[in-house]
Design a protein around this motif. Structure first.
Motif, PDB file in Angstrom:
ATOM      1  N   ALA A   6      -4.403 -14.249   3.834  1.00  0.00           N
ATOM      2  CA  ALA A   6      -2.976 -14.080   3.588  1.00  0.00           C
ATOM      3  C   ALA A   6      -2.273 -13.697   4.882  1.00  0.00           C
ATOM      4  O   ALA A   6      -2.893 -13.190   5.824  1.00  0.00           O
ATOM      5  N   GLN A   7      -0.989 -13.953   4.903  1.00  0.00           N
ATOM      6  CA  GLN A   7      -0.132 -13.538   6.008  1.00  0.00           C
ATOM      7  C   GLN A   7       0.904 -12.590   5.425  1.00  0.00           C
ATOM      8  O   GLN A   7       1.547 -12.906   4.420  1.00  0.00           O
ATOM      9  N   ILE A   8       1.017 -11.421   6.022  1.00  0.00           N
ATOM     10  CA  ILE A   8       2.034 -10.457   5.605  1.00  0.00           C
ATOM     11  C   ILE A   8       3.089 -10.422   6.693  1.00  0.00           C
ATOM     12  O   ILE A   8       2.798 -10.081   7.841  1.00  0.00           O
ATOM     13  N   GLY A   9       4.298 -10.808   6.338  1.00  0.00           N
ATOM     14  CA  GLY A   9       5.424 -10.766   7.261  1.00  0.00           C
ATOM     15  C   GLY A   9       6.169  -9.453   7.070  1.00  0.00           C
ATOM     16  O   GLY A   9       6.485  -9.070   5.947  1.00  0.00           O
ATOM     17  N   ILE A  10       6.422  -8.767   8.160  1.00  0.00           N
ATOM     18  CA  ILE A  10       7.056  -7.444   8.114  1.00  0.00           C
ATOM     19  C   ILE A  10       8.266  -7.428   9.040  1.00  0.00           C
ATOM     20  O   ILE A  10       8.183  -7.885  10.179  1.00  0.00           O
ATOM     21  N   ILE A  11       9.366  -6.884   8.538  1.00  0.00           N
ATOM     22  CA  ILE A  11      10.531  -6.615   9.390  1.00  0.00           C
ATOM     23  C   ILE A  11      10.755  -5.113   9.405  1.00  0.00           C
ATOM     24  O   ILE A  11      10.905  -4.484   8.352  1.00  0.00           O
ATOM     25  N   SER A  60      -2.939  -6.866  -2.106  1.00  0.00           N
ATOM     26  CA  SER A  60      -1.830  -6.359  -2.917  1.00  0.00           C
ATOM     27  C   SER A  60      -1.558  -4.883  -2.639  1.00  0.00           C
ATOM     28  O   SER A  60      -0.403  -4.456  -2.556  1.00  0.00           O
ATOM     29  N   ALA A  61      -2.629  -4.101  -2.498  1.00  0.00           N
ATOM     30  CA  ALA A  61      -2.462  -2.671  -2.214  1.00  0.00           C
ATOM     31  C   ALA A  61      -1.787  -2.452  -0.874  1.00  0.00           C
ATOM     32  O   ALA A  61      -0.859  -1.634  -0.755  1.00  0.00           O
ATOM     33  N   LEU A  62      -2.235  -3.176   0.147  1.00  0.00           N
ATOM     34  CA  LEU A  62      -1.626  -3.054   1.473  1.00  0.00           C
ATOM     35  C   LEU A  62      -0.158  -3.453   1.429  1.00  0.00           C
ATOM     36  O   LEU A  62       0.713  -2.730   1.921  1.00  0.00           O
ATOM     37  N   SER A  63       0.119  -4.595   0.829  1.00  0.00           N
ATOM     38  CA  SER A  63       1.501  -5.076   0.744  1.00  0.00           C
ATOM     39  C   SER A  63       2.386  -4.087  -0.010  1.00  0.00           C
ATOM     40  O   SER A  63       3.515  -3.814   0.393  1.00  0.00           O
ATOM     41  N   GLY A  64       1.862  -3.534  -1.084  1.00  0.00           N
ATOM     42  CA  GLY A  64       2.621  -2.556  -1.866  1.00  0.00           C
ATOM     43  C   GLY A  64       2.926  -1.293  -1.088  1.00  0.00           C
ATOM     44  O   GLY A  64       4.038  -0.772  -1.137  1.00  0.00           O
ATOM     45  N   LYS A  65       1.942  -0.800  -0.350  1.00  0.00           N
ATOM     46  CA  LYS A  65       2.149   0.413   0.453  1.00  0.00           C
ATOM     47  C   LYS A  65       3.177   0.169   1.556  1.00  0.00           C
ATOM     48  O   LYS A  65       4.011   1.032   1.835  1.00  0.00           O
ATOM     49  N   LEU A  66       3.111  -0.999   2.182  1.00  0.00           N
ATOM     50  CA  LEU A  66       4.087  -1.311   3.227  1.00  0.00           C
ATOM     51  C   LEU A  66       5.497  -1.401   2.638  1.00  0.00           C
ATOM     52  O   LEU A  66       6.460  -0.934   3.241  1.00  0.00           O
ATOM     53  N   GLY A  67       5.601  -2.003   1.465  1.00  0.00           N
ATOM     54  CA  GLY A  67       6.905  -2.164   0.821  1.00  0.00           C
ATOM     55  C   GLY A  67       7.554  -0.865   0.393  1.00  0.00           C
ATOM     56  O   GLY A  67       8.763  -0.814   0.160  1.00  0.00           O
ATOM     57  N   MET A  68       6.755   0.194   0.287  1.00  0.00           N
ATOM     58  CA  MET A  68       7.295   1.487  -0.126  1.00  0.00           C
ATOM     59  C   MET A  68       7.845   2.302   1.047  1.00  0.00           C
ATOM     60  O   MET A  68       8.478   3.331   0.839  1.00  0.00           O
ATOM     61  N   ILE A  69       7.615   1.853   2.259  1.00  0.00           N
ATOM     62  CA  ILE A  69       8.098   2.586   3.437  1.00  0.00           C
ATOM     63  C   ILE A  69       9.573   2.264   3.643  1.00  0.00           C
ATOM     64  O   ILE A  69       9.976   1.096   3.662  1.00  0.00           O
ATOM     65  N   GLU A  70      10.351   3.314   3.824  1.00  0.00           N
ATOM     66  CA  GLU A  70      11.788   3.147   4.061  1.00  0.00           C
ATOM     67  C   GLU A  70      12.024   2.386   5.370  1.00  0.00           C
ATOM     68  O   GLU A  70      11.328   2.621   6.360  1.00  0.00           O
ATOM     69  N   HIS A  71      12.971   1.468   5.363  1.00  0.00           N
ATOM     70  CA  HIS A  71      13.370   0.657   6.520  1.00  0.00           C
ATOM     71  C   HIS A  71      12.341  -0.413   6.893  1.00  0.00           C
ATOM     72  O   HIS A  71      12.369  -0.919   8.014  1.00  0.00           O
ATOM     73  N   ILE A  72      11.434  -0.721   5.963  1.00  0.00           N
ATOM     74  CA  ILE A  72      10.453  -1.793   6.193  1.00  0.00           C
ATOM     75  C   ILE A  72      10.569  -2.792   5.053  1.00  0.00           C
ATOM     76  O   ILE A  72      10.597  -2.410   3.883  1.00  0.00           O
ATOM     77  N   LYS A  73      10.632  -4.057   5.399  1.00  0.00           N
ATOM     78  CA  LYS A  73      10.639  -5.143   4.422  1.00  0.00           C
ATOM     79  C   LYS A  73       9.385  -5.964   4.654  1.00  0.00           C
ATOM     80  O   LYS A  73       9.029  -6.261   5.792  1.00  0.00           O
ATOM     81  N   SER A  74       8.692  -6.336   3.572  1.00  0.00           N
ATOM     82  CA  SER A  74       7.487  -7.146   3.747  1.00  0.00           C
ATOM     83  C   SER A  74       7.351  -8.162   2.616  1.00  0.00           C
ATOM     84  O   SER A  74       7.781  -7.913   1.495  1.00  0.00           O
ATOM     85  N   LYS A  75       6.734  -9.274   2.957  1.00  0.00           N
ATOM     86  CA  LYS A  75       6.426 -10.341   1.999  1.00  0.00           C
ATOM     87  C   LYS A  75       5.042 -10.874   2.337  1.00  0.00           C
ATOM     88  O   LYS A  75       4.649 -10.927   3.498  1.00  0.00           O
ATOM     89  N   THR A  76       4.337 -11.306   1.309  1.00  0.00           N
ATOM     90  CA  THR A  76       2.979 -11.812   1.500  1.00  0.00           C
ATOM     91  C   THR A  76       2.899 -13.270   1.099  1.00  0.00           C
ATOM     92  O   THR A  76       3.432 -13.675   0.057  1.00  0.00           O
ATOM     93  N   LEU A  77       2.217 -14.041   1.923  1.00  0.00           N
ATOM     94  CA  LEU A  77       2.011 -15.462   1.694  1.00  0.00           C
ATOM     95  C   LEU A  77       0.507 -15.695   1.649  1.00  0.00           C
ATOM     96  O   LEU A  77      -0.204 -15.349   2.586  1.00  0.00           O
ATOM     97  N   TYR A  78       0.013 -16.262   0.536  1.00  0.00           N
ATOM     98  CA  TYR A  78      -1.414 -16.507   0.354  1.00  0.00           C
ATOM     99  C   TYR A  78      -1.760 -17.950   0.699  1.00  0.00           C
ATOM    100  O   TYR A  78      -1.021 -18.869   0.363  1.00  0.00           O
ATOM    101  N   ALA A  79      -2.917 -18.142   1.345  1.00  0.00           N
ATOM    102  CA  ALA A  79      -3.417 -19.486   1.635  1.00  0.00           C
ATOM    103  C   ALA A  79      -4.136 -20.009   0.380  1.00  0.00           C
ATOM    104  O   ALA A  79      -4.668 -19.237  -0.412  1.00  0.00           O
TER     105      ALA A  79
END
Length: 81
Positions: A6-11, A60-79
């Motif tokens: 997967a690729q996790i895109g983070i801003i 999913s756990a990693l993506s969820g934890k990243l999404g809970m951080i204030e001022h961070i946006k993330s999306k996951t793309l699965y191969a």
């Protein structure tokens, strides 16, 4: 256990969120294949791409934890491989 790629895109919208993000990424370091970060100074953000090879629940756990951080946006793309 079967893994997925997967690729996790983070801003990152604020530098104050970077330490928390890095702590979480460090926890999942054994699954991370690569990481690329690009500071976009004109807009005052950083764009980060994480490539991960892990079981779906770990991704999913990693993506969820990243999404809970204030001022961070993330999306996951699965191969599909």
């Amino acid at each position: 256990m079967e893994t997925r790629i997967a690729q996790i895109g983070i801003i990152v919208e604020s530098p104050e969120s970077v330490e928390k993000m890095n702590q979480i990424l460090h926890q999942y370091g054994e699954y991370i294949v690569g990481r690329m970060g690009i500071p976009y100074k004109k807009r005052g953000v950083s764009v980060i791409s994480i490539i991960i090879d892990a079981p779906s629940d770990v991704i999913s756990a990693l993506s969820g934890k990243l999404g809970m951080i204030e001022h961070i946006k993330s999306k996951t793309l699965y191969a599909n491989i």
